[in-house]
Design an enzyme around this catalytic site. Structure first.
Site, PDB file in Angstrom:
ATOM      1  N   THR A   1     -18.713 -13.116   3.341  1.00  0.00           N
ATOM      2  CA  THR A   1     -18.799 -14.282   3.755  1.00  0.00           C
ATOM      3  C   THR A   1     -17.954 -15.153   2.626  1.00  0.00           C
ATOM      4  O   THR A   1     -17.169 -14.623   1.787  1.00  0.00           O
ATOM      5  CB  THR A   1     -20.189 -14.958   3.873  1.00  0.00           C
TER       6      THR A   1
ATOM      7  N   LYS B   1     -13.323 -13.833   2.944  1.00  0.00           N
ATOM      8  CA  LYS B   1     -12.960 -12.904   4.136  1.00  0.00           C
ATOM      9  C   LYS B   1     -11.481 -12.462   4.077  1.00  0.00           C
ATOM     10  O   LYS B   1     -11.176 -11.587   4.656  1.00  0.00           O
ATOM     11  CB  LYS B   1     -13.214 -14.252   5.490  1.00  0.00           C
TER      12      LYS B   1
ATOM     13  N   ASP C   1     -17.504 -12.504  13.946  1.00  0.00           N
ATOM     14  CA  ASP C   1     -17.868 -13.731  14.155  1.00  0.00           C
ATOM     15  C   ASP C   1     -17.720 -14.200  15.593  1.00  0.00           C
ATOM     16  O   ASP C   1     -18.500 -14.996  16.360  1.00  0.00           O
ATOM     17  CB  ASP C   1     -17.176 -14.748  13.411  1.00  0.00           C
TER      18      ASP C   1
ATOM     19  N   GLY D   1      -9.223 -22.842  11.789  1.00  0.00           N
ATOM     20  CA  GLY D   1      -9.525 -21.839  10.589  1.00  0.00           C
ATOM     21  C   GLY D   1      -9.986 -20.483  10.954  1.00  0.00           C
ATOM     22  O   GLY D   1      -9.821 -20.158  12.096  1.00  0.00           O
TER      23      GLY D   1
ATOM     24  N   ALA E   1     -12.652 -19.367  11.547  1.00  0.00           N
ATOM     25  CA  ALA E   1     -13.744 -19.212  12.521  1.00  0.00           C
ATOM     26  C   ALA E   1     -13.303 -19.204  14.008  1.00  0.00           C
ATOM     27  O   ALA E   1     -13.617 -18.350  14.651  1.00  0.00           O
ATOM     28  CB  ALA E   1     -15.050 -20.016  12.485  1.00  0.00           C
TER      29      ALA E   1
ATOM     30  N   ARG F   1      -7.029 -30.782  13.482  1.00  0.00           N
ATOM     31  CA  ARG F   1      -6.415 -32.000  12.648  1.00  0.00           C
ATOM     32  C   ARG F   1      -4.973 -31.759  12.080  1.00  0.00           C
ATOM     33  O   ARG F   1      -4.211 -32.581  12.147  1.00  0.00           O
ATOM     34  CB  ARG F   1      -7.506 -32.099  11.268  1.00  0.00           C
TER      35      ARG F   1
ATOM     36  N   LYS G   1      -1.115 -25.770  12.779  1.00  0.00           N
ATOM     37  CA  LYS G   1      -2.045 -24.731  12.662  1.00  0.00           C
ATOM     38  C   LYS G   1      -2.491 -24.437  14.229  1.00  0.00           C
ATOM     39  O   LYS G   1      -2.710 -23.348  14.658  1.00  0.00           O
ATOM     40  CB  LYS G   1      -3.052 -24.886  11.982  1.00  0.00           C
TER      41      LYS G   1
ATOM     42  N   TYR H   1     -24.899 -24.141  11.338  1.00  0.00           N
ATOM     43  CA  TYR H   1     -26.485 -24.048  11.757  1.00  0.00           C
ATOM     44  C   TYR H   1     -27.286 -24.711  10.681  1.00  0.00           C
ATOM     45  O   TYR H   1     -27.093 -24.517   9.474  1.00  0.00           O
ATOM     46  CB  TYR H   1     -26.451 -22.610  12.066  1.00  0.00           C
TER      47      TYR H   1
HETATM   48  P1  NDP Z   1     -11.912 -22.898   7.338  1.00  0.00           P
HETATM   49  O1  NDP Z   1     -11.953 -23.590   6.077  1.00  0.00           O
HETATM   50  O2  NDP Z   1     -11.272 -21.706   7.737  1.00  0.00           O
HETATM   51  O3  NDP Z   1     -11.524 -24.107   8.693  1.00  0.00           O
HETATM   52  C1  NDP Z   1     -11.925 -25.387   8.639  1.00  0.00           C
HETATM   53  C2  NDP Z   1     -11.443 -26.091   9.771  1.00  0.00           C
HETATM   54  O4  NDP Z   1     -12.124 -27.249  10.046  1.00  0.00           O
HETATM   55  C3  NDP Z   1     -10.261 -26.308   9.936  1.00  0.00           C
HETATM   56  O5  NDP Z   1      -9.694 -26.324  11.333  1.00  0.00           O
HETATM   57  C4  NDP Z   1      -9.934 -27.746   9.360  1.00  0.00           C
HETATM   58  O6  NDP Z   1      -8.933 -28.501   9.847  1.00  0.00           O
HETATM   59  C5  NDP Z   1     -11.114 -28.321  10.149  1.00  0.00           C
HETATM   60  N1  NDP Z   1     -11.946 -29.591   9.486  1.00  0.00           N
HETATM   61  C6  NDP Z   1     -12.600 -29.687   8.296  1.00  0.00           C
HETATM   62  N2  NDP Z   1     -13.109 -30.732   8.346  1.00  0.00           N
HETATM   63  C7  NDP Z   1     -12.547 -31.505   9.226  1.00  0.00           C
HETATM   64  C8  NDP Z   1     -12.570 -32.814   9.522  1.00  0.00           C
HETATM   65  N3  NDP Z   1     -13.179 -33.807   9.005  1.00  0.00           N
HETATM   66  N4  NDP Z   1     -12.137 -33.454  10.881  1.00  0.00           N
HETATM   67  C9  NDP Z   1     -11.328 -32.205  11.718  1.00  0.00           C
HETATM   68  N5  NDP Z   1     -11.254 -31.216  11.282  1.00  0.00           N
HETATM   69  C10 NDP Z   1     -11.780 -30.807   9.966  1.00  0.00           C
HETATM   70  O7  NDP Z   1     -13.540 -22.632   7.990  1.00  0.00           O
HETATM   71  P2  NDP Z   1     -13.989 -21.505   9.150  1.00  0.00           P
HETATM   72  O8  NDP Z   1     -13.313 -21.802  10.107  1.00  0.00           O
HETATM   73  O9  NDP Z   1     -14.060 -20.485   8.151  1.00  0.00           O
HETATM   74  O10 NDP Z   1     -15.600 -22.041   9.302  1.00  0.00           O
HETATM   75  C11 NDP Z   1     -15.519 -23.305  10.246  1.00  0.00           C
HETATM   76  C12 NDP Z   1     -17.119 -23.548  10.004  1.00  0.00           C
HETATM   77  O11 NDP Z   1     -17.801 -22.597  11.062  1.00  0.00           O
HETATM   78  C13 NDP Z   1     -17.943 -23.711   8.926  1.00  0.00           C
HETATM   79  O12 NDP Z   1     -18.708 -24.921   8.817  1.00  0.00           O
HETATM   80  C14 NDP Z   1     -18.716 -22.715   8.848  1.00  0.00           C
HETATM   81  O13 NDP Z   1     -20.038 -22.877   8.224  1.00  0.00           O
HETATM   82  C15 NDP Z   1     -18.820 -22.052  10.273  1.00  0.00           C
HETATM   83  N6  NDP Z   1     -19.175 -20.852  10.608  1.00  0.00           N
HETATM   84  C16 NDP Z   1     -20.467 -20.593  11.296  1.00  0.00           C
HETATM   85  C17 NDP Z   1     -20.783 -19.192  11.494  1.00  0.00           C
HETATM   86  C18 NDP Z   1     -21.956 -18.803  12.299  1.00  0.00           C
HETATM   87  O14 NDP Z   1     -22.417 -17.620  12.162  1.00  0.00           O
HETATM   88  N7  NDP Z   1     -22.661 -19.563  12.754  1.00  0.00           N
HETATM   89  C19 NDP Z   1     -19.757 -18.165  11.044  1.00  0.00           C
HETATM   90  C20 NDP Z   1     -18.602 -18.420  10.359  1.00  0.00           C
HETATM   91  C21 NDP Z   1     -18.137 -19.992  10.413  1.00  0.00           C
HETATM   92  P3  NDP Z   1      -7.442 -28.653   9.064  1.00  0.00           P
HETATM   93  O15 NDP Z   1      -6.704 -27.099   9.339  1.00  0.00           O
HETATM   94  O16 NDP Z   1      -6.809 -29.858   9.381  1.00  0.00           O
HETATM   95  O17 NDP Z   1      -7.868 -28.430   7.458  1.00  0.00           O
END
Ligand code: NDP
Length: 273
Positions: free
Chosen positions: A62, A66, A102, A129, A131, A152, A156, A217
């Site tokens: 985690t 990753k 995931d 990102g 996920a 955002r 990307k 969650y």
């Molecule tokens: P990353 O850090 O790789 O990506 C984060 C993403 O969120 C980016 O696209 C980022 O945009 C966007 N973002 C962050 N803040 C904002 C905001 N205020 N407004 C708009 N976009 C925003 O994270 P992950 O992809 O790894 O994880 C994403 C979420 O998924 C996490 O909260 C994690 O907890 C959850 N998750 C849940 C799982 C589950 O089993 N339920 C498994 C994996 C993840 P930008 O590119 O512009 O920065």
């Protein structure tokens, strides 16, 4: 001898994985030990090596490891390749196999537990990102009518959309480009809710009988789920089912036996109020 598995992350104290895998092991009669390891931020590779040397068979991975797990692997399965991230490792002699469950966990939760189908539906995937990357291939395997990635940082979203086959109908865009498009399934794969933030999404994106799915969650009604509810969306879900389903995929990969997930999802569910 008891087989050893672990989850590695930093921080790791919050992880539900030891509870989930321990319960899976009991319910399937598997003799295994599963622990949580707080990997040093500058010592992921060494921590994995130490676990393998100690007889480890596999690891869940985690944040923030990753990407490093993906790099460390000798064999990368297709879902991990598209995600460029691994959330699960399996050790076989000198090889380190990497997969990413995931996305398939998310699809299983949407289809099996929530009773929604992705086939023929219009899907909005918020975020680009790790996920979102992990979700993309498993989503496309279900043949949605269309899939829009909105992020955002728009570049990307474009880049991720460009990584899949042009015939798959995937479009990347920014929030301001969504216009009056409406979707059957809207997935918040951003981390915005962790900070109590809401991406600039219009309540108009939710189509009739839409499903609003929040990956974060255990936080009840997040700003995204509140927006959906206030827009009249009746089908709301958070990522607890995804968490348990990805764990079940990992367990099946390691042990060759599939655990039941329902009771664990019920146990970990925090009401969406
Ligand atoms: P990353 O850090 O790789 O990506 C984060 C993403 O969120 C980016 O696209 C980022 O945009 C966007 N973002 C962050 N803040 C904002 C905001 N205020 N407004 C708009 N976009 C925003 O994270 P992950 O992809 O790894 O994880 C994403 C979420 O998924 C996490 O909260 C994690 O907890 C959850 N998750 C849940 C799982 C589950 O089993 N339920 C498994 C994996 C993840 P930008 O590119 O512009 O920065």
């Amino acid at each position: 001898m008891t087989d050893r598995y672990a989850v590695i992350g930093n921080p790791i104290g919050h992880s539900k994985s030891p509870l989930i895998h321990g319960t899976f092991a009991k319910s399937t009669g598997q003799d295994l030990e599963y622990i949580a390891i707080e990997g040093p931020l500058d010592g992921f590779t060494a921590a994995v090596a130490a676990f393998r040397t100690g007889g480890g068979y596999g690891m869940n991975v985690t944040a923030p490891f990753k990407l490093q797990a993906f790099e460390l692997a000798t064999d990368r399965l297709p879902r991990a390749q598209l995600a460029r991230a691994a959330n699960c490792l399996k050790f076989e002699c000198d090889r380190i196999l990497a997969d990413n469950f995931d996305g398939v966990g998310l699809v299983n939760d949407i289809e099996r537990n929530l009773g929604a189908t992705l086939a023929g539906k219009r899907v909005l995937l918020m975020g680009a990102g790790g996920a979102a990357r992990g979700a993309l291939l498993p989503f496309l395997e279900q043949h949605p009518a269309g899939l829009v990635i909105v992020n955002r940082t728009v570049a990307k979203a474009y880049a991720l959309a460009a990584e899949v086959d042009a015939n798959d109908g995937v479009v990347g865009c920014g929030y301001q480009d969504l216009g009056d498009q409406r979707f059957d399934i809207v997935v918040n794969a951003t981390s915005a809710s962790l900070k109590g933030e809401l991406p600039p999404i219009s309540p108009g994106v939710f189509g009739d009988n839409a499903l609003a799915y929040e990956l974060v969650y255990g936080k009840g009604l997040t700003p995204f789920l509140r927006l959906a509810r206030n827009a009249g969306v009746k089908r709301l879900a958070d990522g607890v089912g995804m968490l348990v389903e990805q764990a079940a995929e990992a367990f099946t990969w390691w042990r060759g036996v599939r655990p039941d997930t329902r009771a664990m999802i019920d146990k970990l569910t925090v009401p969406l109020v």
